[in-house]
Write a protein that holds these residues in place. Structure first.
Motif, PDB file in Angstrom:
ATOM      1  N   ILE A  90       0.686  -1.244  -0.008  1.00 26.90           N
ATOM      2  CA  ILE A  90       0.121   0.064  -0.125  1.00 26.90           C
ATOM      3  C   ILE A  90       0.972   1.248  -0.094  1.00 26.90           C
ATOM      4  O   ILE A  90       0.477   2.167  -0.810  1.00 26.90           O
ATOM      5  N   GLY A  91       1.935   1.352   0.762  1.00 26.37           N
ATOM      6  CA  GLY A  91       3.088   2.351   0.698  1.00 26.37           C
ATOM      7  C   GLY A  91       3.607   2.634  -0.579  1.00 26.37           C
ATOM      8  O   GLY A  91       3.572   3.686  -1.070  1.00 26.37           O
ATOM      9  N   ALA A  92       3.949   1.411  -1.382  1.00 22.96           N
ATOM     10  CA  ALA A  92       4.271   1.558  -2.719  1.00 22.96           C
ATOM     11  C   ALA A  92       3.338   2.268  -3.583  1.00 22.96           C
ATOM     12  O   ALA A  92       3.685   3.203  -4.342  1.00 22.96           O
ATOM     13  N   LEU A  93       1.984   1.630  -3.674  1.00 23.49           N
ATOM     14  CA  LEU A  93       0.877   2.257  -4.449  1.00 23.49           C
ATOM     15  C   LEU A  93       0.795   3.570  -4.173  1.00 23.49           C
ATOM     16  O   LEU A  93       0.580   4.470  -4.966  1.00 23.49           O
ATOM     17  N   TYR A  94       0.695   3.999  -2.736  1.00 24.04           N
ATOM     18  CA  TYR A  94       0.631   5.390  -2.419  1.00 24.04           C
ATOM     19  C   TYR A  94       1.695   6.236  -2.849  1.00 24.04           C
ATOM     20  O   TYR A  94       1.464   7.493  -3.798  1.00 24.04           O
ATOM     21  N   ASP A  95       2.916   6.001  -3.081  1.00 22.95           N
ATOM     22  CA  ASP A  95       3.990   6.711  -3.302  1.00 22.95           C
ATOM     23  C   ASP A  95       3.791   6.826  -4.975  1.00 22.95           C
ATOM     24  O   ASP A  95       4.017   8.250  -5.616  1.00 22.95           O
ATOM     25  N   GLU A  96       3.444   5.887  -5.657  1.00 17.80           N
ATOM     26  CA  GLU A  96       3.142   6.039  -7.036  1.00 17.80           C
ATOM     27  C   GLU A  96       2.194   6.893  -7.520  1.00 17.80           C
ATOM     28  O   GLU A  96       2.208   7.511  -8.576  1.00 17.80           O
TER      29      GLU A  96
END
Length: 56
Positions: free
Chosen positions: A24-30
């Motif tokens: 979820i953190g990676a998705l949020y960053d992208e």
């Protein structure tokens, strides 16, 4: 949210799954990058967009 630590074999390529929180953190960053580029007026083709998504 339990971390996923299993390894998946797909076409003889080993991939490690990450915890839901990490994903979820990676998705949020992208998504944040996408929103910022949209605000700047950057334009990408659909193929370029899918290439970026596939990298995630």
């Amino acid at each position: 949210m339990a971390p996923a630590t299993q390894v998946i074999k797909n076409n003889n390529i080993m991939k490690t799954e990450y915890s839901e929180k990490t994903a979820i953190g990676a998705l949020y960053d992208e998504l944040s990058k996408g929103i910022d580029s949209m605000k700047k007026g950057d334009v990408y083709t659909i193929d370029e967009a899918w290439e970026e998504i596939d990298k995630i």
